[in-house]
Design a protein around this motif. Sequence first.
Motif, PDB file in Angstrom:
ATOM      1  N   HIS A  55     -13.170   0.763 -11.011  1.00 50.00           N
ATOM      2  CA  HIS A  55     -11.886   0.353 -10.421  1.00 50.00           C
ATOM      3  C   HIS A  55     -11.167   1.616  -9.946  1.00 50.00           C
ATOM      4  O   HIS A  55     -10.388   2.204 -10.684  1.00 50.00           O
ATOM      5  CB  HIS A  55     -11.029  -0.405 -11.449  1.00 50.00           C
ATOM      6  N   PRO A  56     -11.423   2.036  -8.709  1.00 49.01           N
ATOM      7  CA  PRO A  56     -10.835   3.289  -8.211  1.00 49.01           C
ATOM      8  C   PRO A  56      -9.329   3.167  -7.977  1.00 49.01           C
ATOM      9  O   PRO A  56      -8.799   2.071  -7.777  1.00 49.01           O
ATOM     10  CB  PRO A  56     -11.572   3.537  -6.900  1.00 49.01           C
ATOM     11  N   TYR A  57      -8.668   4.305  -7.996  1.00 45.42           N
ATOM     12  CA  TYR A  57      -7.233   4.375  -7.729  1.00 45.42           C
ATOM     13  C   TYR A  57      -6.998   4.786  -6.283  1.00 45.42           C
ATOM     14  O   TYR A  57      -7.644   5.707  -5.779  1.00 45.42           O
ATOM     15  CB  TYR A  57      -6.564   5.395  -8.654  1.00 45.42           C
ATOM     16  N   PHE A  58      -6.046   4.118  -5.632  1.00 45.90           N
ATOM     17  CA  PHE A  58      -5.626   4.481  -4.281  1.00 45.90           C
ATOM     18  C   PHE A  58      -4.113   4.514  -4.238  1.00 45.90           C
ATOM     19  O   PHE A  58      -3.469   3.514  -4.564  1.00 45.90           O
ATOM     20  CB  PHE A  58      -6.139   3.473  -3.245  1.00 45.90           C
ATOM     21  N   PRO A  59      -3.530   5.624  -3.822  1.00 44.09           N
ATOM     22  CA  PRO A  59      -2.071   5.672  -3.711  1.00 44.09           C
ATOM     23  C   PRO A  59      -1.613   4.778  -2.557  1.00 44.09           C
ATOM     24  O   PRO A  59      -2.328   4.614  -1.568  1.00 44.09           O
ATOM     25  CB  PRO A  59      -1.786   7.137  -3.411  1.00 44.09           C
ATOM     26  N   ASN A  60      -0.435   4.199  -2.701  1.00 43.99           N
ATOM     27  CA  ASN A  60       0.157   3.465  -1.586  1.00 43.99           C
ATOM     28  C   ASN A  60       0.516   4.480  -0.519  1.00 43.99           C
ATOM     29  O   ASN A  60       0.983   5.575  -0.817  1.00 43.99           O
ATOM     30  CB  ASN A  60       1.409   2.712  -2.032  1.00 43.99           C
ATOM     31  N   GLY A  61       0.270   4.130   0.720  1.00 54.18           N
ATOM     32  CA  GLY A  61       0.546   5.036   1.828  1.00 54.18           C
ATOM     33  C   GLY A  61      -0.464   4.809   2.926  1.00 54.18           C
ATOM     34  O   GLY A  61      -1.053   3.730   3.043  1.00 54.18           O
ATOM     35  N   SER A  62      -0.687   5.837   3.714  1.00 56.75           N
ATOM     36  CA  SER A  62      -1.629   5.692   4.827  1.00 56.75           C
ATOM     37  C   SER A  62      -3.062   5.668   4.298  1.00 56.75           C
ATOM     38  O   SER A  62      -3.352   6.184   3.209  1.00 56.75           O
ATOM     39  CB  SER A  62      -1.464   6.847   5.817  1.00 56.75           C
ATOM     40  N   LEU A  63      -3.945   5.081   5.076  1.00 55.35           N
ATOM     41  CA  LEU A  63      -5.356   5.049   4.708  1.00 55.35           C
ATOM     42  C   LEU A  63      -5.895   6.475   4.593  1.00 55.35           C
ATOM     43  O   LEU A  63      -6.684   6.773   3.707  1.00 55.35           O
ATOM     44  CB  LEU A  63      -6.152   4.240   5.733  1.00 55.35           C
ATOM     45  N   ARG A  64      -5.439   7.355   5.458  1.00 57.38           N
ATOM     46  CA  ARG A  64      -5.903   8.750   5.404  1.00 57.38           C
ATOM     47  C   ARG A  64      -5.520   9.386   4.061  1.00 57.38           C
ATOM     48  O   ARG A  64      -6.288  10.134   3.487  1.00 57.38           O
ATOM     49  CB  ARG A  64      -5.434   9.523   6.636  1.00 57.38           C
ATOM     50  N   GLU A  65      -4.339   9.041   3.527  1.00 58.65           N
ATOM     51  CA  GLU A  65      -3.923   9.560   2.214  1.00 58.65           C
ATOM     52  C   GLU A  65      -4.793   8.977   1.106  1.00 58.65           C
ATOM     53  O   GLU A  65      -5.193   9.698   0.180  1.00 58.65           O
ATOM     54  CB  GLU A  65      -2.445   9.231   1.951  1.00 58.65           C
ATOM     55  N   ALA A  66      -5.099   7.697   1.200  1.00 55.56           N
ATOM     56  CA  ALA A  66      -5.946   7.051   0.191  1.00 55.56           C
ATOM     57  C   ALA A  66      -7.357   7.629   0.211  1.00 55.56           C
ATOM     58  O   ALA A  66      -7.975   7.812  -0.836  1.00 55.56           O
ATOM     59  CB  ALA A  66      -5.987   5.545   0.431  1.00 55.56           C
ATOM     60  N   GLN A 105      -4.378  -3.053  -3.467  1.00 53.22           N
ATOM     61  CA  GLN A 105      -4.121  -4.491  -3.502  1.00 53.22           C
ATOM     62  C   GLN A 105      -4.594  -5.183  -2.232  1.00 53.22           C
ATOM     63  O   GLN A 105      -4.941  -6.358  -2.243  1.00 53.22           O
ATOM     64  CB  GLN A 105      -2.631  -4.740  -3.702  1.00 53.22           C
ATOM     65  N   LYS A 106      -4.601  -4.475  -1.146  1.00 50.20           N
ATOM     66  CA  LYS A 106      -4.955  -5.033   0.163  1.00 50.20           C
ATOM     67  C   LYS A 106      -6.454  -5.323   0.278  1.00 50.20           C
ATOM     68  O   LYS A 106      -6.853  -6.333   0.850  1.00 50.20           O
ATOM     69  CB  LYS A 106      -4.524  -4.040   1.250  1.00 50.20           C
ATOM     70  N   LEU A 107      -7.276  -4.433  -0.263  1.00 48.09           N
ATOM     71  CA  LEU A 107      -8.726  -4.536  -0.102  1.00 48.09           C
ATOM     72  C   LEU A 107      -9.360  -5.337  -1.231  1.00 48.09           C
ATOM     73  O   LEU A 107      -8.879  -5.324  -2.363  1.00 48.09           O
ATOM     74  CB  LEU A 107      -9.345  -3.134  -0.071  1.00 48.09           C
ATOM     75  N   GLY A 109     -12.369  -6.139  -4.023  1.00 46.52           N
ATOM     76  CA  GLY A 109     -13.015  -5.234  -4.976  1.00 46.52           C
ATOM     77  C   GLY A 109     -14.157  -4.452  -4.351  1.00 46.52           C
ATOM     78  O   GLY A 109     -14.275  -3.239  -4.548  1.00 46.52           O
ATOM     79  N   GLY A 110     -14.991  -5.130  -3.575  1.00 48.89           N
ATOM     80  CA  GLY A 110     -16.104  -4.447  -2.913  1.00 48.89           C
ATOM     81  C   GLY A 110     -15.632  -3.445  -1.873  1.00 48.89           C
ATOM     82  O   GLY A 110     -16.208  -2.378  -1.716  1.00 48.89           O
ATOM     83  N   GLU A 111     -14.568  -3.784  -1.151  1.00 47.48           N
ATOM     84  CA  GLU A 111     -14.011  -2.850  -0.162  1.00 47.48           C
ATOM     85  C   GLU A 111     -13.402  -1.629  -0.855  1.00 47.48           C
ATOM     86  O   GLU A 111     -13.543  -0.509  -0.375  1.00 47.48           O
ATOM     87  CB  GLU A 111     -12.963  -3.548   0.697  1.00 47.48           C
ATOM     88  N   GLN A 112     -12.729  -1.857  -1.975  1.00 48.01           N
ATOM     89  CA  GLN A 112     -12.176  -0.724  -2.721  1.00 48.01           C
ATOM     90  C   GLN A 112     -13.293   0.201  -3.191  1.00 48.01           C
ATOM     91  O   GLN A 112     -13.173   1.428  -3.096  1.00 48.01           O
ATOM     92  CB  GLN A 112     -11.378  -1.217  -3.936  1.00 48.01           C
ATOM     93  N   GLN A 113     -14.374  -0.372  -3.677  1.00 52.51           N
ATOM     94  CA  GLN A 113     -15.493   0.459  -4.118  1.00 52.51           C
ATOM     95  C   GLN A 113     -16.116   1.205  -2.940  1.00 52.51           C
ATOM     96  O   GLN A 113     -16.465   2.379  -3.063  1.00 52.51           O
ATOM     97  CB  GLN A 113     -16.534  -0.397  -4.839  1.00 52.51           C
TER      98      GLN A 113
END
Length: 183
Positions: A55-66, A105-107, A109-113
Amino acid sequence: MLAGVALQLGQGDHILLQGPSGSGKSTLFRSIAGIWPFASGQVIRDADAMFIPQHPYFPNGSLREALAYPEPTGRYSDEEMAAALTEALLPDLATALDRVDAWGQKLSGGEQQRLAVARVLLKKPRWVFADEATSAMDTPTEEAVYRKLLALVDATGGGILSIAHRATVAAFQDRRLRSCASR
């Protein structure tokens, strides 16, 4: 769990760690990463390593930041980022680098991975530690992603240590270790 055991990941190794749920596999990964405060012993790890959690972490913000997280976005070109996203089988996101969203939250589970894998493909570490990193992907996607991860570590002269329950991942590993202990 590993009293008196030495685990070594060498150049070109593709190792799978298997075992029943609750047997300490993820705890071992946290210990290797240096984020488990209850471990003792010695871990010698190359600084050029990345960990891919289930379960990776992604900061809220632009995709480039994530994608660049935790590094500054200016470290990578738009072309490098788009290529990493495309390689991780997220080609639709390759043109959305400036889109701001809650990516965790947007993606799906498979997309997050796959986004977490894109991070690895972008940063090109020698050593990859993957803890159930493809468990939310369908089989063809998982196979394609693992081929790319193995090609990366082979090209950089490193190796990969994976935790996985599925036979798909096992097929890509040269060696298997089994954790038998349960907590």
